[in-house]
Scaffold this motif. Structure first.
Motif, PDB file in Angstrom:
ATOM      1  N   THR A 114      -2.090   2.089 -12.611  1.00 17.09           N
ATOM      2  CA  THR A 114      -0.896   1.313 -12.935  1.00 17.09           C
ATOM      3  C   THR A 114       0.311   2.158 -11.904  1.00 17.09           C
ATOM      4  N   ALA A 115       0.122   3.186 -11.342  1.00 16.95           N
ATOM      5  CA  ALA A 115       0.810   4.029 -10.537  1.00 16.95           C
ATOM      6  C   ALA A 115       1.777   3.305  -9.541  1.00 16.95           C
ATOM      7  N   THR A 116       0.848   2.024  -8.823  1.00 17.30           N
ATOM      8  CA  THR A 116       1.351   1.375  -7.963  1.00 17.30           C
ATOM      9  C   THR A 116       2.857   0.750  -8.531  1.00 17.30           C
ATOM     10  N   TRP A 117       3.301   0.453  -9.669  1.00 21.28           N
ATOM     11  CA  TRP A 117       4.483   0.161 -10.370  1.00 21.28           C
ATOM     12  C   TRP A 117       5.536   1.143 -10.068  1.00 21.28           C
ATOM     13  N   LEU A 118       5.347   2.410  -9.995  1.00 19.64           N
ATOM     14  CA  LEU A 118       6.073   3.630  -9.687  1.00 19.64           C
ATOM     15  C   LEU A 118       6.527   3.414  -8.133  1.00 19.64           C
ATOM     16  N   LEU A 119       5.596   3.020  -7.446  1.00 21.37           N
ATOM     17  CA  LEU A 119       5.908   3.178  -5.780  1.00 21.37           C
ATOM     18  C   LEU A 119       6.837   1.832  -5.437  1.00 21.37           C
ATOM     19  N   ALA A 120       6.648   0.795  -6.498  1.00 21.16           N
ATOM     20  CA  ALA A 120       7.406  -0.631  -6.164  1.00 21.16           C
ATOM     21  C   ALA A 120       8.823  -0.357  -6.700  1.00 21.16           C
ATOM     22  N   GLU A 121       9.145   0.607  -7.881  1.00 21.43           N
ATOM     23  CA  GLU A 121      10.271   1.115  -8.378  1.00 21.43           C
ATOM     24  C   GLU A 121      11.121   1.853  -7.131  1.00 21.43           C
ATOM     25  N   ALA A 122      10.242   2.582  -6.626  1.00 26.42           N
ATOM     26  CA  ALA A 122      10.675   3.368  -5.636  1.00 26.42           C
ATOM     27  C   ALA A 122      11.089   2.592  -4.110  1.00 26.42           C
ATOM     28  N   ALA A 123      10.754   1.399  -3.999  1.00 22.80           N
ATOM     29  CA  ALA A 123      11.003   0.552  -3.032  1.00 22.80           C
ATOM     30  C   ALA A 123      10.156   1.321  -1.832  1.00 22.80           C
ATOM     31  N   LEU A 124       9.097   1.615  -2.038  1.00 24.53           N
ATOM     32  CA  LEU A 124       7.968   2.287  -0.973  1.00 24.53           C
ATOM     33  C   LEU A 124       7.074   1.298  -0.371  1.00 24.53           C
ATOM     34  N   LEU A 125       6.922   0.135  -0.943  1.00 27.12           N
ATOM     35  CA  LEU A 125       6.022  -1.105  -0.760  1.00 27.12           C
ATOM     36  C   LEU A 125       6.533  -2.131   0.027  1.00 27.12           C
ATOM     37  N   ASP A 126       7.450  -1.907   0.649  1.00 25.70           N
ATOM     38  CA  ASP A 126       8.031  -2.975   1.666  1.00 25.70           C
ATOM     39  C   ASP A 126       7.116  -3.049   3.117  1.00 25.70           C
ATOM     40  N   ASP A 127       6.530  -4.147   3.287  1.00 27.30           N
ATOM     41  CA  ASP A 127       5.633  -4.491   4.492  1.00 27.30           C
ATOM     42  C   ASP A 127       4.381  -3.512   4.188  1.00 27.30           C
ATOM     43  N   ILE A 128       4.017  -3.258   2.941  1.00 27.90           N
ATOM     44  CA  ILE A 128       2.730  -2.412   2.557  1.00 27.90           C
ATOM     45  C   ILE A 128       2.107  -2.900   1.737  1.00 27.90           C
ATOM     46  N   LYS A 129       0.645  -3.191   2.117  1.00 27.78           N
ATOM     47  CA  LYS A 129      -0.353  -4.089   1.392  1.00 27.78           C
ATOM     48  C   LYS A 129      -0.747  -3.166   0.352  1.00 27.78           C
ATOM     49  N   CYS A 130      -0.866  -3.477  -0.997  1.00 34.27           N
ATOM     50  CA  CYS A 130      -1.150  -2.700  -2.007  1.00 34.27           C
ATOM     51  C   CYS A 130      -2.231  -3.330  -2.993  1.00 34.27           C
ATOM     52  N   THR A 131      -2.474  -2.786  -4.099  1.00 32.04           N
ATOM     53  CA  THR A 131      -3.272  -3.083  -5.418  1.00 32.04           C
ATOM     54  C   THR A 131      -2.819  -2.549  -6.496  1.00 32.04           C
TER      55      THR A 131
END
Length: 351
Positions: A146-163
């Protein structure tokens, strides 16, 4: 666990996104001069299965090759042992809180965040700042479970494909808008690697071993752990067991993916039929033969499952949840939810 001596700077050559990849046909045990290194931050509630699925294949790669191909160091937030979701604890080498400001980040070393239950509780200003600093330094960042949640909170997933793990996917979609979320085992996009966790971490580890040491070593690891194969990262998390391979599985997989991607505005069976070039009766036979259910019943369960995730993991009003899951009225939603889960949505929210 095998871990290097304590230090706060990492400077090793490794084969990560953005660096030179090694040929896939290297002989067993081939390596580069210095081991690939991971700094692994484990958060309370993490999955021990996920962590072991990543680390054990790397340990076995070291053992089978007779060389230190990979190294890792575990860190907890406070340096104390950290408890996993199963209730037991593992020791950490260092304190993230103590060292995060002075830590020297090297783009040839990877940072791994391993999170599980209650990930929302562990987002902090310090962690977000650290992740942004690592990103700016071009350090590869791996988010497990679930650590993707933390990357989203850090605004690191703009224009990044993720799961993210499927159990958290609905909440992530509703909480962070415009993310490019894929129902995949793991996704590598530039320096960001996101992984669904659990056994998907094993598949990720085997791909890392293959890139660095060759296919033969990855196959030997599978043999060592009695696994018959490892899966491609693009494989869907939601595919029922036994349908990943074969022509019939591919046909049904396409239908299931259409259903997964059209929850808010469900497709009719006729619309699905037109998109997959199968007749209505052929689709019904596929579901009856392989899933022992009807297409509509399976679709309804998908929508209700997502609804329960949103009720349990987000503060969305129940009426909004109903609309987001394709129900036109609250009464129809409540009845369908109660029939399936034997509990009203309001009772789940209260619990």
């Amino acid at each position: 666990m095998n871990a290097p001596n304590k230090h706060t700077a990492f400077n090793v050559e490794a084969c990560w996104p953005g660096t030179r990849a090694l040929p896939a046909n290297l002989p067993l045990g081939a390596n580069v001069e210095t081991p690939a290194e991971f700094l692994v931050l484990v958060l309370p509630g993490f999955s021990q299965l996920c962590l072991s699925s990543l680390i054990d294949p790397l340990r076995i790669a070291n053992s089978l090759s007779g060389r230190s191909q990979f190294r890792w160091r575990l860190m907890s937030l406070d340096g104390l042992p950290v408890e996993c979701a199963s209730g037991f604890s593992i020791a950490a080498s260092d304190s993230f809180i103590e060292h995060q400001k002075t830590m020297v980040l090297d783009p040839h070393c990877a940072v791994v965040i391993c999170a599980g239950e209650g990930v929302e509780k562990h987002g902090s200003h310090e962690l977000r700042a650290f992740l942004r600093r690592a990103f700016r330094a071009h350090v590869p960042i791996y988010a497990l479970g679930t650590a993707t949640w933390l990357l989203a909170e850090a605004a690191l997933l703009d224009d990044i494909k993720c799961t993210i793990h499927w159990g958290k996917m609905a909440a992530l979609q509703e909480t962070f808008y415009d993310l490019a979320i894929d129902d995949a085992l793991f996704v590598r996009d530039g320096q960001i690697v996101t992984c669904a966790g659990e056994l998907a971490a094993f598949d990720l580890a085997l791909e890392l071993v293959q890139e660095r040491c060759g296919t033969e070593l990855s196959r030997s690891i599978c043999q060592h752990v009695t696994a018959d194969r490892w899966r491609d990262g693009a494989s869907s998390q939601s595919v029922p067991p036994g349908l990943r391979y074969g022509s019939t599985g591919k046909k049904l997989l396409r239908i299931l993916q259409l259903m997964e991607k059209n929850i808010e505005e469900p497709l009719s069976l006729e619309e699905i039929s037109g998109q997959v070039s199968l007749s209505r009766r052929q689709i019904e036979r596929l579901f009856e033969r392989h899933l022992s259910t009807t297409p509509w019943q399976h679709y309804l369960v998908l929508r209700l499952t997502k609804a329960r995730q949103l009720i349990e993991l987000t503060p969305m009003p129940i009426m909004n949840v109903a609309v987001a899951c394709g129900f036109v009225s609250s009464s129809h939603f409540s009845k369908s939810f109660r029939d399936h889960f034997k509990m009203l949505p309001s009772k789940v929210r209260a619990a």
